[in-house]
Each structure stands twice: as C-alpha cells, then as structure tokens.
Enzyme design. Structure first.
Site, short mmCIF file in Angstrom:
data_model
loop_
_atom_site.label_atom_id
_atom_site.label_comp_id
_atom_site.label_asym_id
_atom_site.label_seq_id
_atom_site.Cartn_x
_atom_site.Cartn_y
_atom_site.Cartn_z
CG HIS A 50 -2.10 -0.94 1.03
ND1 HIS A 50 -2.78 -1.50 2.09
CD2 HIS A 50 -2.69 -1.43 -0.08
CE1 HIS A 50 -3.74 -2.28 1.64
NE2 HIS A 50 -3.71 -2.26 0.32
CG HIS A 86 -1.91 -6.60 1.40
ND1 HIS A 86 -1.69 -6.06 0.16
CD2 HIS A 86 -1.54 -5.66 2.30
CE1 HIS A 86 -1.21 -4.83 0.30
NE2 HIS A 86 -1.12 -4.56 1.59
CB CYS A 108 4.04 -10.87 4.34
SG CYS A 108 5.08 -10.81 5.82
CG HIS A 136 -6.48 -4.66 5.50
ND1 HIS A 136 -5.56 -5.63 5.18
CD2 HIS A 136 -5.80 -3.49 5.58
CE1 HIS A 136 -4.37 -5.07 5.09
NE2 HIS A 136 -4.49 -3.78 5.32
CD GLU A 138 -2.74 -9.33 7.52
OE1 GLU A 138 -2.69 -9.99 8.58
OE2 GLU A 138 -2.11 -8.27 7.36
CB THR A 177 0.25 -9.15 10.36
OG1 THR A 177 0.09 -8.39 9.15
CG2 THR A 177 0.08 -10.63 10.08
CB SER A 235 -0.78 1.88 4.79
OG SER A 235 0.12 1.29 5.69
CB SER A 236 -3.93 -1.73 8.30
OG SER A 236 -4.26 -1.99 9.64
CB SER A 280 3.85 -0.35 2.58
OG SER A 280 2.85 0.46 3.18
#
Length: 336
Positions: A50, A86, A108, A136, A138, A177, A235-236, A280
């Site tokens: 992101h 993600h 990842c 999201h 992920e 994560t 971006s979380s 990121s």
C-alpha cells in the site's frame, strides 16, 4: 542591505526502525526480479504494497496492476501474475490454475503464518475468530483460507459482546498482522473474559515490524508538537501509527504520503517533530520530508533507536537465479 530571515530551530526525532519491513522488501523484490527474468508485462493482483510511490515505480518498470485475474488478456496468459504481500483467498490461486496462468505468490511469510494458525484452529474443530478490519486485503485473504461459516470477524468490543458461538468451548482466535497492539490486547481480554476456553494461536499474530514501529513511535511521541507518519491512507499499519502517536502524547499527529501533503499553515510554530514511516513507505520519502523541513527550519535530527531488525525473507526458488543491479536494490530497499 538584504535582510536574511532566521530559521526557527526544529528537532526531528527520527524513529528507528521505520519504513520497509522484510515482507514488503520481499514482495517488491519479487516483482522486480520477475520483470528482469520474464520481461514486461508482469501483472500484479492488487497493489503489491500500500504505497503509491512504489506502485508507480513498478508501473514504470513494466508492471500492470489489476484487481481481478479476468483483467489479464487471453493472449497474455504466459505472463507472470504476482499476488500481493497481503495474501489472497484460496480461490485466487485456484482461479489462476483454472485459467492456466503462471503465478508468483508474494504473500508475506508472517501473513502466511496467520493463515496456517487459522487453518489449524479449524482443523482441530474450533470456530475461528479473526480480529481485524473488514475489507482489508489481509482480512479477506485470511478469511478466504477457511470454509464459509467457520470464521467470524471481530472488529470492536461491540462485536465481542454480540458474538454468540454454537460452542463456547470450541473457539480459537488469530489477528490481522498490522493492528494496534494495545487495541488488540483489549479485544483479546474481552474475548477471554466471555470465552475462557478460547484458544490462542501458537505464536503472536501481530508481526514484528508492526510492534517495533509502534513501540518506536510510543517512545518518541511524548512532548512532540507534531508527529508525521509517512504512509498511505489504505495502509493499516501506517494509520495505527498515527493513533499510537496521539495516544502517547504528541500534540498533533498526521499521515502524509509525500512532502507536498504537509499542511504548513495548519502546523504553525513547532520546535519538536516526531517522524516515522509505515512498513510500506520507502526511505526516499522520509528524506524528502526532512528536506522540506530543512528548507523552513534550522533542523537537527535525533535518531531514536528502539530495536534492531535483521529479518530477511528470501524470494521463491524460481527467481533466485536473477541478479539485481545496485540501482535495482536501491529501488527494492526504498532508497531510490
């Protein structure tokens, strides 16, 4: 005689660690290596990470970003398609195989670990509770590892109180994560109070990079007039850093993607700036922001080191025979 304006002093507390983590570094490297080995275009499903700067840089090298596999033209089936860091639902590689596409999975390894933890819970007969943010990528990827109905998303304390399991003795949880460490701990405590037999994952789900960056911000935020986090709105982990800075004592905390987004009029007079970057965000943008403050202030930089990261995630064997130039590595590492 010309009058020279005197710049106000500004101390920048620069967090270390910050920016790219090993998972992001690996994902970007996979796209660059695929372009060098197979040539353009290389398709990438969803943003590889992101960050707009990274995405545009890869587009300039020949990467084509798509949201779904059906966007790949039939005559480009031989071109590689890369899945983002993600993670993706199981249905995506299955779809790729059905379309006879060649794919490279840049998920990842720490996200893959959460997938395995969730599948282990489910395999042992537990209903899985996933603590995370709806929508999201992920979370979509993790939920997509499990049969429909076997996982419930928990976002808030209200979700904890409203959840009614079929069997309170057969529950297990995992987390996204990139969550706030403190917020997640609170939700886990609330779940454990309601469901004391709930099983934890075999290892911490929140990744080392998220934890380290939050700890660095927490330590440097007290007394800061302003705290800037370099990162994207989607971006979380970057958005969580903004929240951490505010809670830890920064008078103001903002998320910016580039120096051009700094709201100078809103900032006013400041003497202490905290600065960090999400996992990121490339280092070159951190440098750009420091330069923007140097143009307006008499800047001194204090490096605030709270952890040393040595993690390295190797790429898949299919790409290990490709060599990267110094320029390639500078882009992969976020310094160019």
């Amino acid at each position: 005689m010309l009058k020279t304006s005197v710049k106000s002093p500004l101390t920048i507390r620069l967090c270390q660690p910050r920016g790219f983590c090993a998972g992001v570094d690996r994902a970007i490297q996979i796209v660059v290596l695929a372009l060098k080995k197979y040539g353009a275009p290389v398709y990438v499903r969803h943003e590889i990470v992101h960050n707009r700067y990274v995405v545009e840089g890869l587009q300039n090298l020949g990467a084509v970003f798509i949201e779904e596999l059906d966007e790949i033209p039939p005559d480009h089936r031989h071109c590689p398609v890369v899945f983002s860091a993600h993670g993706v639902p199981k249905s995506v590689p299955a779809d790729a195989q059905a379309r006879q596409l060649f794919y490279l999975d840049a998920t990842c390894p720490l996200v893959s670990k959460v997938h395995k933890q969730a599948m282990r819970h489910q395999r042992l007969g537990r209903h899985v509770l996933l603590i995370g943010h709806a929508g999201h990528p992920e979370v979509i990827g993790t939920m997509g590892q499990l049969p429909e109905g076997s996982v419930t998303l928990i976002e808030t304390d209200a979700d904890v109180q409203g959840f009614v399991p079929r069997d309170p003795s057969a529950l297990g949880f995992v987390t996204q994560t990139t969550l706030s460490v403190e917020d997640t701990a609170g939700i886990v405590r609330a779940l454990q109070e309601r469901f004391p037999q709930m099983m934890a994952p075999s290892a911490e789900s929140i990744c080392y990079a998220t934890t380290n960056r939050q700890e660095a911000v927490k330590e440097t935020a007290p007394g800061a007039d302003l705290f800037l986090i370099v990162g994207a709105p989607n971006s979380s982990n970057s958005r969580r850093l903004v929240e951490v800075a505010e809670r830890a004592g920064a008078k103001m905390s903002l998320l910016v993607q580039r120096a051009s987004e700094i709201p100078w009029e809103e900032i006013g007079e400041i003497s202490t700036l905290g600065l960090s970057a999400g996992a990121s965000a490339p280092e070159i943008i951190v440098d750009e922001i420091i330069d923007a403050f140097r143009a307006r202030f008499d800047v001194s930089v204090e490096l605030a080191v709270t952890a040393t990261e040595t993690e390295n995630f190797p790429v898949m064997s299919a790409l290990r025979d490709v060599e990267l130039t110094a320029a390639d590595m500078a882009f992969v590492n976020g310094t160019a």
